[in-house]
Each structure stands twice: as C-alpha cells, then as structure tokens.
Enzyme design. Sequence first.
Site, PDB file in Angstrom:
ATOM      1  N   LYS A  55      -5.322  -7.841  -1.862  1.00  0.00           N
ATOM      2  CA  LYS A  55      -5.652  -6.599  -2.568  1.00  0.00           C
ATOM      3  C   LYS A  55      -6.277  -6.844  -3.941  1.00  0.00           C
ATOM      4  CE  LYS A  55      -3.560  -2.957  -0.129  1.00  0.00           C
ATOM      5  NZ  LYS A  55      -2.708  -3.668   0.800  1.00  0.00           N
ATOM      6  N   SER A 304      -2.475 -11.808   5.394  1.00  0.00           N
ATOM      7  CA  SER A 304      -2.936 -10.934   4.312  1.00  0.00           C
ATOM      8  C   SER A 304      -2.033 -10.921   3.084  1.00  0.00           C
ATOM      9  CB  SER A 304      -3.099  -9.509   4.842  1.00  0.00           C
ATOM     10  OG  SER A 304      -1.921  -9.112   5.534  1.00  0.00           O
TER      11      SER A 304
HETATM   12  C1  LIG Z   1      -2.516  -3.379   2.064  1.00  0.00           C
HETATM   13  C2  LIG Z   1      -2.181  -4.464   3.003  1.00  0.00           C
HETATM   14  C3  LIG Z   1      -2.668  -4.485   4.338  1.00  0.00           C
HETATM   15  C4  LIG Z   1      -3.500  -3.380   4.928  1.00  0.00           C
HETATM   16  O1  LIG Z   1      -4.686  -3.129   4.220  1.00  0.00           O
HETATM   17  P1  LIG Z   1      -5.456  -1.751   4.386  1.00  0.00           P
HETATM   18  O2  LIG Z   1      -6.691  -1.902   3.589  1.00  0.00           O
HETATM   19  O3  LIG Z   1      -4.556  -0.655   3.855  1.00  0.00           O
HETATM   20  O4  LIG Z   1      -5.704  -1.550   5.851  1.00  0.00           O
HETATM   21  C5  LIG Z   1      -2.345  -5.588   5.113  1.00  0.00           C
HETATM   22  N1  LIG Z   1      -1.565  -6.590   4.661  1.00  0.00           N
HETATM   23  C6  LIG Z   1      -1.085  -6.595   3.412  1.00  0.00           C
HETATM   24  C7  LIG Z   1      -0.240  -7.732   2.977  1.00  0.00           C
HETATM   25  C8  LIG Z   1      -1.359  -5.537   2.531  1.00  0.00           C
HETATM   26  O5  LIG Z   1      -0.865  -5.551   1.288  1.00  0.00           O
END
Ligand SMILES: *Cc1c(COP(=O)(O)O)cnc(C)c1O
Length: 321
Positions: A55, A304
């Site tokens: 993010k 992510s």
């Molecule tokens: C926010 C987030 C997501 C999903 O992202 P979006 O853009 O809302 O689809 C996935 N994994 C993690 C760790 C996140 O913080």
Amino acid sequence: MVTGMVTLDDIHAARDRIAGMVRETPVKPAPGLSRLAGGPVWLKCEHRQETGAFKLRGAANAVARLGDVAGVTTASTGNHGRALAHAARAQGLAAVICVSRLVPQNKLDAIAALGAEARVIGASQDEAFEEARRLQREEGFALIPPFDHADVIAGQGTLGLEILRQVPDAAAIAVPLSGGGLLAGVALAAKSLNPAIRIIGISMERGAAMAASLKAGRPVEVEERQTLADSLGGGIGMRNRLTYPMVRELMDDLILLTEEEIAAGIRHLAQQDGETVEGAAAVGAGAILAGKLRADGPLVLILSGANIDPARHAAILRGQT
Ligand SMILES: *Cc1c(COP(=O)(O)O)cnc(C)c1O
C-alpha cells in the site's frame, strides 16, 4: 487499452515519482508450490515492502502528487493508514488517521509511531470517515482513499511493472483482491505490456464485496465478517468510480477461499518457504494447496503484506485457525 482514467503512462510516471520512497522487493521460486501447481511458481515478496505491505506504493504516489495542503487524512486503520502516515512523514506533511473507539490501542500506537495523529472519533468506521471528510472540507486536508483513486491505482501498478521485469515470461499473476486497487493497477500494467497474461483475483468466501458486486452487476454492500484475511475485508464503496469497472474488465478469473484454505496458505509459506505473511497475502498459496489454482506456465503469487499478530501467526502454525 481500457478504462481511460488510469494509463500505462501514469504507472510509469508513478514509478519514477516514488523510486526513492519504496523498495524494489525480491521474487523467489517456490519449489513445493510449483510441484503442486504443475508449473513454475514465483513469490513476489511485497510483504517485505516498507510498512509491511504494497500500500505504500499507492499512498506515496498520491501524496507526492499533492499541491499545497494542510495535511493528509484517511479513515483506514490497516495497511493503508500505515502507508499514508509513512508517506506523509517522508514528505514533511501532517497526517491525521481517523479511527473509531472500537480500534484497539496497539493499532493507535502503531499509527503514532509513524509520526501521525490517530484521531479517535465516534463509534463506527462511518463516523471516523465523516471526520476525515470534515478535515477535507473545512481544514484543507487531502483525503486519500485506500483504493478508488487514480493516483493510488497507478502507484499499485508499479508492482506490475516490477513483476514483468523480474519474471518476463510470467503467464499469470495471482492477486489478493479487496477494493481492487492492487488488481486494477497490476492488471493494467501487466496487460499493457503483455495482453496475453492472465490476472487471477483471489478473495475469501466470507464477505468478499468485489465478488458480490461483480455478480450483482453493480457495487453492493456485504455483511462484514471476521476473516483471517482481514486486509481483504470492507466494502468497495457504493459510488465506486474506478476499481469496479477496471476489475470487471481486466480480471480473467476469480477464486474464493475458505478460512481453512487461507490458514493452510499461511502455514505453507512459513514452513516451506520461510515467509511470514498475513492472511490476505497467503491466498495464492492457499488456492494452489486447495487445488483451485494451477500453473499453466510461470505463475507469480503476490505476497501482499506481512502485518499479522505474531501470536495469531504462531497459533495458525500449530494448526489452529
Ligand atoms: C489492501 C490489501 C489488499 C487488497 O488490496 P485492494 O487494493 O483493496 O484490492 C491485499 N493484501 C493486503 C496485505 C492489503 O493490505
């Protein structure tokens, strides 16, 4: 290509803009998952990003594009709030993260540790969001939303550029999916460079708002429920402008996972690959282990985020969910 409001040029510009603020995260092969998936599987280790999640890319890009503002604000207590606080500090801007009384002290401390103010207001996320809007309206703050914003999407798209440079023969990318900023950006970057690449979104069965919205043909609300993939919870916004149409257009497949399957992904990544990830980041591995995702050519899983409570992580490794 598609969707007019965010372009490959925007993503290239975002990459140059945020280059000094984000890490280029490594990719590594996953031998056990490759065997199970029937083809080469790569882990994009974005959980090793500064602040522990991708993010920061979107937040850093959005903050760097701001003109003269009193500061930045949002109502996210999760990875977006952390990323925004970090990005604001790097630019010498004030950040006010609006939270409800329900948010636990450790999350408030984490926001404060990043140099931001955690403003406790109201009894619900909606009331916290109202305060963020008031700051925008009355005090000259910029409200940076977590996904439905062109600069945020372009920033997340830089992850797609990195993946294609690191794994040029990638045939598919598996993307954790919530509001869709990550998937929209990564898919736009990847498909602009290789139209044949497949983009697979993965969410939890419990309360996946994008999945429900795609099925309904318009943004809908879903009941929010506890899930191991807590970063994938929350709605997509009833007035969603960008990510809903982009995900509808760019996503080739959608997989939904049970809590057990997500837990299995967390365990496998820790025990076989040595990576500590949160539930949202384990869905690609979970999908392979569940037999729901195969590798017909090189497959990249986006890990992510890493922000999971250590006690929770340890319990999952012991076999509890
Ligand atoms: C926010 C987030 C997501 C999903 O992202 P979006 O853009 O809302 O689809 C996935 N994994 C993690 C760790 C996140 O913080």
